[in-house]
Design an enzyme around this catalytic site. Structure first.
Site, PDB file in Angstrom:
ATOM      1  CD  GLU A   1      -6.313  -1.774 -15.712  1.00  0.00           C
ATOM      2  OE1 GLU A   1      -6.574  -0.948 -14.814  1.00  0.00           O
ATOM      3  OE2 GLU A   1      -5.150  -2.055 -16.048  1.00  0.00           O
TER       4      GLU A   1
ATOM      5  CB  THR B   1      -0.829  -3.783 -14.987  1.00  0.00           C
ATOM      6  OG1 THR B   1      -0.130  -2.856 -14.168  1.00  0.00           O
ATOM      7  CG2 THR B   1      -1.726  -4.623 -14.103  1.00  0.00           C
TER       8      THR B   1
ATOM      9  CD  GLU C   1      -4.191   2.038 -12.393  1.00  0.00           C
ATOM     10  OE1 GLU C   1      -4.895   1.151 -12.897  1.00  0.00           O
ATOM     11  OE2 GLU C   1      -2.961   2.085 -12.524  1.00  0.00           O
TER      12      GLU C   1
ATOM     13  CG  HIS D   1      -6.028   2.226 -17.057  1.00  0.00           C
ATOM     14  ND1 HIS D   1      -5.045   1.832 -16.175  1.00  0.00           N
ATOM     15  CD2 HIS D   1      -5.638   3.432 -17.528  1.00  0.00           C
ATOM     16  CE1 HIS D   1      -4.109   2.756 -16.128  1.00  0.00           C
ATOM     17  NE2 HIS D   1      -4.438   3.737 -16.930  1.00  0.00           N
TER      18      HIS D   1
ATOM     19  CD  GLU E   1       0.221   0.297 -10.687  1.00  0.00           C
ATOM     20  OE1 GLU E   1       0.063   0.138 -11.907  1.00  0.00           O
ATOM     21  OE2 GLU E   1      -0.603   0.905  -9.988  1.00  0.00           O
TER      22      GLU E   1
ATOM     23  CG  ASP F   1      -1.971   6.171 -17.445  1.00  0.00           C
ATOM     24  OD1 ASP F   1      -1.244   7.113 -17.797  1.00  0.00           O
ATOM     25  OD2 ASP F   1      -3.213   6.261 -17.347  1.00  0.00           O
ATOM     26  CD  GLU F   2      -1.657  -0.060 -15.156  1.00  0.00           C
ATOM     27  OE1 GLU F   2      -1.283   0.322 -14.031  1.00  0.00           O
ATOM     28  OE2 GLU F   2      -2.812  -0.477 -15.378  1.00  0.00           O
TER      29      GLU F   2
ATOM     30  CG  HIS G   1       0.143   4.637 -11.910  1.00  0.00           C
ATOM     31  ND1 HIS G   1      -1.056   4.213 -12.441  1.00  0.00           N
ATOM     32  CD2 HIS G   1       0.114   6.002 -11.961  1.00  0.00           C
ATOM     33  CE1 HIS G   1      -1.779   5.278 -12.789  1.00  0.00           C
ATOM     34  NE2 HIS G   1      -1.089   6.359 -12.513  1.00  0.00           N
TER      35      HIS G   1
ATOM     36  CD1 TRP H   1      -3.608   9.111 -20.966  1.00  0.00           C
ATOM     37  CD2 TRP H   1      -5.632   8.236 -21.404  1.00  0.00           C
ATOM     38  NE1 TRP H   1      -3.692   7.891 -20.316  1.00  0.00           N
ATOM     39  CE2 TRP H   1      -4.911   7.333 -20.579  1.00  0.00           C
ATOM     40  CE3 TRP H   1      -6.924   7.887 -21.793  1.00  0.00           C
ATOM     41  CZ2 TRP H   1      -5.447   6.107 -20.146  1.00  0.00           C
ATOM     42  CZ3 TRP H   1      -7.458   6.681 -21.366  1.00  0.00           C
ATOM     43  CH2 TRP H   1      -6.726   5.807 -20.559  1.00  0.00           C
TER      44      TRP H   1
END
Length: 396
Positions: free
Chosen positions: A138, A232, A176, A179, A229, A261-262, A265, A95
């Site tokens: 971020e 977040t 990252e 973000h 991670e 995403d976090e 990760h 994305w």
């Protein structure tokens, strides 16, 4: 990265604070003082530098991992290629911030921005304080990539190293980076925040740097990133929930996408530590206990807007009150990692390893007891102005 907040600030005569490391800093550019620390020494030299940003001062330890341990990470190159890089998404399938924002090339751009601003009007200032804090955290991404590249045995030695560890760091940074970019653009279009002090806070934070006390050791570094991670993931997930409750489904989608995403990760970093527990359980549990004794200092804890010396604490208090990231979350994350890495089941440890095992396994309930005491002593918090939201007052 994570994120971010730290509401753990318990004090007890018998128990240490589970908050940030001790901070001795001059948090105003009108003071021209910085500190230079000699590695392995308690000696601190003071030099004058104009416009020095706020920074913490503590004795720094560097390169604490024995050199022979580097061979472990070299031997894990193929394993990382097959088990860690799979948690990256191909660029063409990733994305992009524009997917969630008004399209400036479309004829309907003005109407789309108007709709976004109308939705934002229904959201209270305290939510925007937390969202700005998340965005600034971020956007301090260059500091986090730098931190990963201090870790012995896994750093990107050339800036374009073909090792699996270096590829992960660069691609993780690229993922990252979206973000802060997305949150910044949303906040700019919303019209609800003052972007100038937000930019100042970001620049102070980058200038202050970051020393999570990982000592150039990937044992400590990957334990830290595993914790962060997940923190977040929780923080962005809760901002998504609150946006939904305030009726802004698009903002909820933005925060939820970042949280996903976090989470991905987090999975990668926890797998690395899981592998270390498999091949070197004694030193890994010692590193886990060491990192928790130091306490997990949040990446943004040196944030400063040029005015508020306690900006991070105030930001954290708002996040705690809203339930975005709380003392309970800190204990829950630790408990999750202890279970995920099966720390209680470790055998064949040295005497020090067994002590470390007992310490980390017993820590979550201890934190919760301290939280309960702190909540019992809590008083009605005051309202203070936040530069981020045009100096409007927000309750802590």
């Amino acid at each position: 990265m994570a994120l971010k907040l730290n509401a753990i600030n318990f004090q007890s005569p018998k128990c240490p604070s589970f908050a940030l490391p001790p901070v001795a800093s001059v948090r105003s550019p009108k003071f021209f003082v910085a500190s230079t620390l000699r590695s392995g020494s308690k000696e601190v030299e003071t030099v004058k530098r104009p416009f020095n940003p706020p920074r913490e001062v503590h004795v720094q330890v560097t390169h604490s991992m024995p050199p022979q341990k580097i061979e472990i990470f070299k031997a894990l190159e193929d394993w990382a290629d097959n088990n860690i890089l799979v948690h990256l998404k191909p660029v063409e399938k990733c994305w992009q911030p524009q997917d969630f924002l008004p399209d400036p090339s479309s004829d309907g751009f003005d109407d789309q921005v108007k709709e976004l601003r109308e939705r934002a009007k229904e959201i209270p200032d305290d939510y925007f304080v937390v969202l700005v804090g998340d965005m600034i955290t971020e956007e301090a991404l260059p500091t986090y990539q730098t931190m990963l590249n201090t870790l012995d045995g896994v750093r990107d030695e050339t800036g374009a190293s073909p090792t699996s560890w270096a590829i992960w760091t660069r691609a993780w940074t690229a993922e990252e980076n979206r973000h802060g970019d997305l949150l910044n653009k949303y906040l700019y279009l919303s019209g609800r925040v003052d972007m100038r002090p937000n930019g100042k806070t970001f620049r102070y934070l980058i200038g202050s740097g970051m020393d999570p006390r990982t000592e150039n050791s990937p044992y400590l570094g990957f334990i830290y990133t595993s914790f962060q991670e997940r923190a977040t993931f929780i923080s962005h997930g809760n901002t998504a929930r609150l946006a939904r409750e305030h009726g802004d489904l698009k903002l909820a989608q933005i925060c939820g996408t970042i949280a996903a995403d976090e989470k991905r990760h987090e999975t990668a970093y926890t797998k690395i530590v899981e592998k270390l527990f498999e091949i070197d359980p004694n030193d890994t549990v010692l590193a886990f206990a060491d990192m928790m004794r130091k306490k997990i200092s949040m990446p943004a804890h040196l944030m400063y807007d040029g005015r508020d010396d306690n900006l991070f604490d105030h930001f954290s208090s708002v996040a705690q009150r809203l339930g975005v990231y709380t003392a309970k979350d800190y204990a829950d994350i630790l408990e999750h990692l202890v279970a995920r890495w099966k720390v209680a089941n470790l055998t064949g440890l040295s005497a020090d390893g067994q002590k470390a095992q007992d310490y980390v396994c017993g820590l979550p309930p201890r934190i919760r007891r301290l939280e309960e005491r702190a909540q019992g002593r809590a008083k009605q918090a005051p309202k203070i102005p936040f530069s981020w939201v045009h100096d409007r007052e927000v309750q802590l």
